[in-house]
Structures are given as C-alpha cells and as structure tokens.
Design a protein around this motif. Structure first.
Motif, PDB file in Angstrom:
ATOM      1  N   GLN A   1     -13.313 -19.396  39.569  1.00 43.36           N
ATOM      2  CA  GLN A   1     -14.523 -20.081  39.105  1.00 43.36           C
ATOM      3  C   GLN A   1     -15.703 -19.111  39.004  1.00 43.36           C
ATOM      4  O   GLN A   1     -16.503 -19.191  38.077  1.00 43.36           O
ATOM      5  CB  GLN A   1     -14.873 -21.236  40.048  1.00 43.36           C
ATOM      6  CG  GLN A   1     -13.902 -22.376  39.969  1.00 43.36           C
ATOM      7  CD  GLN A   1     -13.818 -22.973  38.581  1.00 43.36           C
ATOM      8  OE1 GLN A   1     -14.817 -23.355  37.989  1.00 43.36           O
ATOM      9  NE2 GLN A   1     -12.613 -23.042  38.040  1.00 43.36           N
TER      10      GLN A   1
ATOM     11  N   LEU B   1     -18.038 -18.317  35.731  1.00 40.74           N
ATOM     12  CA  LEU B   1     -19.491 -18.435  35.733  1.00 40.74           C
ATOM     13  C   LEU B   1     -20.191 -17.082  35.645  1.00 40.74           C
ATOM     14  O   LEU B   1     -21.402 -17.021  35.460  1.00 40.74           O
ATOM     15  CB  LEU B   1     -19.959 -19.136  37.021  1.00 40.74           C
ATOM     16  CG  LEU B   1     -19.621 -20.609  37.174  1.00 40.74           C
ATOM     17  CD1 LEU B   1     -19.957 -21.084  38.587  1.00 40.74           C
ATOM     18  CD2 LEU B   1     -20.381 -21.434  36.144  1.00 40.74           C
TER      19      LEU B   1
ATOM     20  N   ASP C   1     -29.470 -22.174  39.150  1.00 38.04           N
ATOM     21  CA  ASP C   1     -28.498 -23.220  38.842  1.00 38.04           C
ATOM     22  C   ASP C   1     -27.071 -22.720  39.059  1.00 38.04           C
ATOM     23  O   ASP C   1     -26.185 -23.496  39.400  1.00 38.04           O
ATOM     24  CB  ASP C   1     -28.702 -23.706  37.403  1.00 38.04           C
ATOM     25  CG  ASP C   1     -27.840 -24.910  37.083  1.00 38.04           C
ATOM     26  OD1 ASP C   1     -27.914 -25.904  37.847  1.00 38.04           O
ATOM     27  OD2 ASP C   1     -27.093 -24.870  36.087  1.00 38.04           O
ATOM     28  N   LEU C   2     -26.838 -21.423  38.881  1.00 36.37           N
ATOM     29  CA  LEU C   2     -25.505 -20.864  39.114  1.00 36.37           C
ATOM     30  C   LEU C   2     -25.076 -21.062  40.564  1.00 36.37           C
ATOM     31  O   LEU C   2     -23.902 -21.354  40.840  1.00 36.37           O
ATOM     32  CB  LEU C   2     -25.489 -19.376  38.765  1.00 36.37           C
ATOM     33  CG  LEU C   2     -25.616 -19.030  37.289  1.00 36.37           C
ATOM     34  CD1 LEU C   2     -25.848 -17.532  37.114  1.00 36.37           C
ATOM     35  CD2 LEU C   2     -24.383 -19.485  36.524  1.00 36.37           C
TER      36      LEU C   2
ATOM     37  N   LYS D   1     -24.095 -24.769  41.021  1.00 29.10           N
ATOM     38  CA  LYS D   1     -22.793 -25.034  40.395  1.00 29.10           C
ATOM     39  C   LYS D   1     -21.661 -24.475  41.245  1.00 29.10           C
ATOM     40  O   LYS D   1     -20.659 -25.164  41.490  1.00 29.10           O
ATOM     41  CB  LYS D   1     -22.734 -24.415  38.995  1.00 29.10           C
ATOM     42  CG  LYS D   1     -23.521 -25.143  37.963  1.00 29.10           C
ATOM     43  CD  LYS D   1     -23.432 -24.438  36.621  1.00 29.10           C
ATOM     44  CE  LYS D   1     -24.300 -25.126  35.597  1.00 29.10           C
ATOM     45  NZ  LYS D   1     -24.343 -24.403  34.316  1.00 29.10           N
TER      46      LYS D   1
ATOM     47  N   LYS E   1     -21.133 -26.435  44.570  1.00 32.09           N
ATOM     48  CA  LYS E   1     -20.441 -27.714  44.351  1.00 32.09           C
ATOM     49  C   LYS E   1     -18.956 -27.500  44.106  1.00 32.09           C
ATOM     50  O   LYS E   1     -18.124 -28.264  44.607  1.00 32.09           O
ATOM     51  CB  LYS E   1     -21.072 -28.467  43.177  1.00 32.09           C
ATOM     52  CG  LYS E   1     -22.431 -29.036  43.495  1.00 32.09           C
ATOM     53  CD  LYS E   1     -23.029 -29.736  42.288  1.00 32.09           C
ATOM     54  CE  LYS E   1     -24.380 -30.343  42.608  1.00 32.09           C
ATOM     55  NZ  LYS E   1     -24.984 -31.011  41.429  1.00 32.09           N
ATOM     56  N   ARG E   2     -18.613 -26.465  43.363  1.00 31.02           N
ATOM     57  CA  ARG E   2     -17.192 -26.180  43.119  1.00 31.02           C
ATOM     58  C   ARG E   2     -16.506 -25.745  44.411  1.00 31.02           C
ATOM     59  O   ARG E   2     -15.373 -26.140  44.682  1.00 31.02           O
ATOM     60  CB  ARG E   2     -17.049 -25.129  42.024  1.00 31.02           C
ATOM     61  CG  ARG E   2     -17.466 -25.692  40.667  1.00 31.02           C
ATOM     62  CD  ARG E   2     -17.372 -24.707  39.552  1.00 31.02           C
ATOM     63  NE  ARG E   2     -17.990 -25.284  38.354  1.00 31.02           N
ATOM     64  CZ  ARG E   2     -18.055 -24.679  37.199  1.00 31.02           C
ATOM     65  NH1 ARG E   2     -17.561 -23.465  37.035  1.00 31.02           N
ATOM     66  NH2 ARG E   2     -18.625 -25.272  36.162  1.00 31.02           N
TER      67      ARG E   2
END
Length: 122
Positions: A53, A57, A84-85, A88, A91-92
């Motif tokens: 992931q 990203l 924001d990265l 993200k 959360k992953r």
C-alpha cells in the motif's frame, strides 16, 4: 508535493485515529501506533501488506519491527508534518491489523514475545 492537513481536516480525521490507538508524537507533527501481533509471521505479513500500500501511495512509514511488535510513525517529509497521505495509510494499516493488540502507552517499554519467552526460560 503533499500539503499539511488543514485544521478542519485534522479535526475530522485525527479523533477517530486516536480512538484506534494512534497518538501524537511529542515534538513532531506526526502520529504513532504500536501493535503486538501473535507471532513474528503475523507481524511480517502485516508489514508486507502495508509495504504494498505504501508503494501505491508513494508514502512510506517510519517503522521498527522486533519479533511480534511493529512500531510505526507516520508523517509526510515533503511538508514536514501530517498530510492526507498519513491519514490514508493509517486507515489502511488499521484495516490490516485486525486481531493485533494495540499498545496505547507509548512511554512504557514494549516487550516482544522473544523477551517474554526468555524471561520464562524457554
């Protein structure tokens, strides 16, 4: 280049991450979480999924692994703070870590399974 989270974005994203075990890092605009998995294999599998992931990203965590413990700090170096990265990827990571214990006290030493086994003599 990534931009730092706005105050509104911080207020929207960070409380939920805090509830899942992400804590602010003192002296940095960063968040940190420590997981204890049932085994080294589970910890390594988690890290492998996260690595894929992170590559997608183009955003990579600062992390440390000792046996079954994975200690992660997220910040965006391009903007010298949270972006924001980070939200993200956090959360992953949370989605990939189901079943792991979360160490919420980042001030206390975290014992990995190898240390626990050594104390028990086997």
């Amino acid at each position: 280049m990534a931009e730092r989270l706005s105050e509104a974005d911080r207020n929207a994203a960070l409380p939920a991450l805090g509830e899942s075990g992400w804590n602010a890092v003192e002296g940095r605009d960063a968040i940190r979480k420590i997981w204890k998995f049932r085994s080294f294999s589970e910890a390594w599998g988690f890290m492998a999924r996260v690595a894929l992931q992170a590559e997608k990203l183009n955003h990579h965590p600062e992390w440390r692994n000792v046996y079954n413990v994975v200690d992660v700090t997220l910040t965006t170096h391009d903007c010298d703070g949270l972006s924001d990265l980070d939200v993200k990827l956090a959360k992953r990571m949370d989605a990939f870590s189901q079943g792991a214990e979360v160490e919420r006290d980042h001030g206390a030493p975290v014992a990995c399974l190898c240390q626990i086994h050594a104390r028990k003599g086997g």
